[in-house]
Design a protein around this motif. Structure first.
Motif, PDB file in Angstrom:
ATOM      1  N   LEU A 112       0.827  -1.207   0.000  1.00 23.36           N
ATOM      2  CA  LEU A 112       0.000   0.000   0.000  1.00 23.36           C
ATOM      3  C   LEU A 112       0.865   1.263   0.000  1.00 23.36           C
ATOM      4  O   LEU A 112       0.620   2.199  -0.754  1.00 23.36           O
ATOM      5  CB  LEU A 112      -0.915  -0.012   1.227  1.00 23.36           C
ATOM      6  CG  LEU A 112      -1.835   1.206   1.372  1.00 23.36           C
ATOM      7  CD1 LEU A 112      -2.829   1.281   0.230  1.00 23.36           C
ATOM      8  CD2 LEU A 112      -2.585   1.166   2.694  1.00 23.36           C
TER       9      LEU A 112
ATOM     10  N   ASN B 102     -14.670   5.382  -0.033  1.00 26.86           N
ATOM     11  CA  ASN B 102     -14.836   3.953   0.221  1.00 26.86           C
ATOM     12  C   ASN B 102     -14.796   3.131  -1.059  1.00 26.86           C
ATOM     13  O   ASN B 102     -15.091   1.932  -1.043  1.00 26.86           O
ATOM     14  CB  ASN B 102     -16.152   3.706   0.968  1.00 26.86           C
ATOM     15  CG  ASN B 102     -16.108   4.296   2.362  1.00 26.86           C
ATOM     16  OD1 ASN B 102     -15.130   4.112   3.074  1.00 26.86           O
ATOM     17  ND2 ASN B 102     -17.122   5.041   2.738  1.00 26.86           N
ATOM     18  N   GLY B 103     -14.465   3.771  -2.167  1.00 27.05           N
ATOM     19  CA  GLY B 103     -14.339   3.051  -3.428  1.00 27.05           C
ATOM     20  C   GLY B 103     -15.655   2.520  -3.946  1.00 27.05           C
ATOM     21  O   GLY B 103     -15.694   1.502  -4.639  1.00 27.05           O
ATOM     22  N   SER B 112      -7.599   4.193  -6.972  1.00 33.44           N
ATOM     23  CA  SER B 112      -6.925   3.036  -6.382  1.00 33.44           C
ATOM     24  C   SER B 112      -6.988   3.127  -4.861  1.00 33.44           C
ATOM     25  O   SER B 112      -7.243   4.189  -4.288  1.00 33.44           O
ATOM     26  CB  SER B 112      -5.481   2.988  -6.848  1.00 33.44           C
ATOM     27  OG  SER B 112      -4.757   4.034  -6.238  1.00 33.44           O
ATOM     28  N   ARG B 113      -6.693   2.009  -4.219  1.00 29.55           N
ATOM     29  CA  ARG B 113      -6.689   1.985  -2.756  1.00 29.55           C
ATOM     30  C   ARG B 113      -5.674   2.999  -2.218  1.00 29.55           C
ATOM     31  O   ARG B 113      -5.917   3.691  -1.232  1.00 29.55           O
ATOM     32  CB  ARG B 113      -6.328   0.567  -2.302  1.00 29.55           C
ATOM     33  CG  ARG B 113      -6.614   0.269  -0.847  1.00 29.55           C
ATOM     34  CD  ARG B 113      -6.612  -1.225  -0.622  1.00 29.55           C
ATOM     35  NE  ARG B 113      -5.318  -1.820  -0.836  1.00 29.55           N
ATOM     36  CZ  ARG B 113      -4.455  -2.112   0.145  1.00 29.55           C
ATOM     37  NH1 ARG B 113      -4.770  -1.841   1.386  1.00 29.55           N
ATOM     38  NH2 ARG B 113      -3.301  -2.672  -0.109  1.00 29.55           N
ATOM     39  N   ARG B 116      -6.957   6.547  -2.535  1.00 27.88           N
ATOM     40  CA  ARG B 116      -7.964   6.823  -1.510  1.00 27.88           C
ATOM     41  C   ARG B 116      -7.322   6.969  -0.131  1.00 27.88           C
ATOM     42  O   ARG B 116      -7.719   7.810   0.659  1.00 27.88           O
ATOM     43  CB  ARG B 116      -9.024   5.718  -1.510  1.00 27.88           C
ATOM     44  CG  ARG B 116      -9.954   5.846  -2.704  1.00 27.88           C
ATOM     45  CD  ARG B 116     -11.107   4.877  -2.670  1.00 27.88           C
ATOM     46  NE  ARG B 116     -10.727   3.561  -3.162  1.00 27.88           N
ATOM     47  CZ  ARG B 116     -10.670   2.464  -2.394  1.00 27.88           C
ATOM     48  NH1 ARG B 116     -10.965   2.522  -1.123  1.00 27.88           N
ATOM     49  NH2 ARG B 116     -10.330   1.312  -2.921  1.00 27.88           N
TER      50      ARG B 116
END
Lengths: 296, 288
Positions: A112, B102-103, B112-113, B116
């Motif tokens: 991440l 929260n996508g 993308s994560r 966010r």
């Protein structure tokens, strides 16, 4: 002009002790006087170009006026090197830990952090050792940063100070703790990714002294450098006191002097580590003299 | 504010907007006050308005700040506690910004994560600083503004998420980005005053909270600041009319007609015309 190498050494302390220390108070009149000197210097800059000084640009300007002006004008095409990318990844990891607190956060991992870095940098340049060590370095850093909530730690505190309509100073403090409305002293913490703090980390601290003193009344108590270290985190501290304040403001004044010369088309040229990636070196008299071996 | 002032402002905006002679409304926001390269604006294809990441971030910060005050404005705010707020969402929050975070907004603005997470972390840190600053400024009762855009004829002034401060007297403020130009700040306050006058009856003042500088630029809603707002709208409309002219000229005579209107600056780095533009800033430069 203040040479980077001539800067006073920072004190090595434990973080707990660093946060408990109380520096000699800085008279408000001193900050007002030093600020006035910067404002006056900024006012006399020629032209109309907007000038936004950050820590890296001040360091570049003091190292070499021509290189610093190119950095200021965003004319350098340098891609961030592995050290910068690693610094971003470690910073991201620490921010993430602070935001999520001490609760376990699913998939708050290297993948991440590197994906977040990839948004504006290229983490593919990191070698395997750096990647493997990312989580370990974060662990060593946050082991130090497990502060009580009463310190009210906050991350990535963006600060901007205007000297006039066209000249300003800006930066982001990695972590800030204490200060109003807590009853605890206000400290700024700069996170470094390098395992050992060398002299090259020190210029950032001096710029943050100026930024902190101009932004907050009263000025923060200190700027702390925190690096993961080899086996345990390494901490150095610069207390914000009258003497350190004068040195720090002097560096920004010197940087504005370099900007002045650059805006007049007469930037200074000095040989140093930046020459290796400088696009101007082929036409630089100082570099040519250094290559010939007759000094610059 | 007396009705005659309100009516006078409405009439002037109607007249300015009339000059656009268009069936589609011209959207005006804070970003339109920023100096930009007319050549680039003329050449880029017209896109439907899309919410930027900055817009999402400001919406989330605004919600977080209001939510925090609604829960009692505890001064001992910490990042994990704001994060808890973020995970839960403000009371009943089901806005597009929270869905984005929260996508859950579908393909068109799927981030993308990591993106966010960045917005989430920025929002947490900014909200914490904004709450701290509002507390220092003595604000006690804060809620999200429900109306932050107004339409007048061919114009739509849309300023995004804002807060209403209900301490006496009532005012309206936006979380602002840092700017060095005082003239631009005056114009931003002018736009804010127009929205407050036409959208929120009873707002006595408008403000721009510059968290980075630690300042609240605040002005009483009156004829002077409203005049600034109208002047700002006039400038944006004039620029839009000129952009349309240039677009027509470029279609007839090629890109070269644009260069006279090109102004080098921050946009050069993202401009598709930079390779051809004679005044574009290029990197690396050969001159310092």
């Amino acid at each position: 002009m203040t040479e980077q190498g001539a800067l006073p050494a920072l004190e090595v302390v434990a973080l707990e002790d660093a946060l408990a220390r109380r520096p000699r108070p800085v008279p408000h009149e001193l900050v007002v006087k030093l600020r006035r000197e910067l404002v006056e210097r900024a006012r006399r800059l020629p032209g109309e170009e907007s000038i936004r000084l950050r820590k890296d640009i001040v360091a570049d300007l003091l190292a070499c006026g021509r290189y610093g002006m190119a950095a200021l004008r965003r004319e350098l095409a340098d891609r961030p090197g592995p050290a910068t990318v690693l610094g971003s990844a470690v910073g991201m990891a620490v921010r993430s830990w602070f935001a999520h607190g001490q609760r376990a956060h699913e998939r708050d991992d290297e993948e991440l952090w590197l994906a977040a870095v990839r948004i504006d940098q290229d983490p593919d340049g990191l070698d395997d050792i750096d990647r493997r060590e990312l989580a370990e370095r974060r662990d060593r850093l946050v082991a130090q940063l497990r502060l009580s909530e009463s310190w009210w730690p906050r991350t990535e505190v963006a600060v901007s100070v205007a000297l006039n309509d066209r000249v300003g100073l800006a930066g982001r403090f990695d972590v800030a703790v204490g200060g109003p409305p807590t009853a605890l002293p206000h400290h700024l913490i700069e996170i470094k990714s390098m395992v050992s703090l060398g002299e090259e980390a020190s210029p950032d601290v001096w710029f943050y002294v100026v930024l902190g003193a101009l932004r907050y009344v009263p000025p923060p108590a200190s700027v702390v450098l925190l690096a993961p270290g080899v086996s345990a985190a390494e901490v150095r501290q610069l207390l914000i006191e009258p003497q350190s304040l004068r040195v720090a403001f002097g560096r920004v004044l010197d940087a504005l002097e370099e900007v002045d010369q650059g805006l007049r088309g007469e930037p200074s040229e000095r040989v140093g580590i930046r020459c290796a990636r400088c696009p101007f070196r082929e036409r630089c008299a100082a570099f040519a003299a250094d290559e010939r071996g007759d000094g610059a | 504010m007396p009705d005659d002032v309100r009516n006078s402002v409405l009439n002037r905006l109607l007249a300015i907007g009339h000059g656009l002679g268009s069936s589609s409304r011209l959207r005006v926001g804070f970003a339109d006050l920023r100096p930009s390269c007319l050549a680039r604006r003329a050449a880029e294809p017209e896109q439907p308005f899309a919410k930027s990441v900055a817009t999402v971030r400001r919406a989330v910060v605004t919600d977080l700040v209001a939510s925090w005050f609604a829960r009692g404005a505890d001064p001992a705010i910490t990042l994990p506690r704001v994060y808890s707020e973020l995970l839960r969402g403000p009371d009943g929050a089901d806005s597009w910004a929270w869905r984005w975070l929260n996508g859950a907004n579908g393909d068109q603005d799927r981030a993308s994560r990591a993106e966010r997470m960045l917005v989430q972390q920025d929002a947490i840190a900014l909200a914490a600083e904004a709450i701290r600053l509002l507390g220092e400024l003595g604000c006690r009762t804060v809620r999200v503004a429900t109306r932050t855009s107004v339409s007048v004829g061919f114009l739509r002034i849309a300023l995004g998420s804002a807060l209403v401060v209900e301490d006496v007297p009532t005012g309206m403020l936006w979380i602002a980005s840092s700017t060095q130009a005082s003239q631009q700040r005056a114009r931003e306050l002018g736009l804010a005053a127009l929205v407050a006058l036409l959208g929120l009856a009873g707002a006595h003042w408008v403000g721009l909270l510059d968290v980075a500088r630690g300042e609240l630029a605040q002005v009483t809603v009156g004829e002077e600041v409203l005049g600034e707002g109208i002047a700002a709208i006039e400038e944006v409309v004039e620029r839009e009319l000129r952009r349309r002219e240039l677009l027509a000229e470029a279609r007839a005579g090629g890109l070269a007609v644009l260069w006279e209107w090109a102004s080098p600056g921050w946009e050069c780095r993202i401009c598709e015309l930079a390779e051809q533009c004679p005044v574009a800033i290029r990197a690396p430069s050969t001159e310092g």
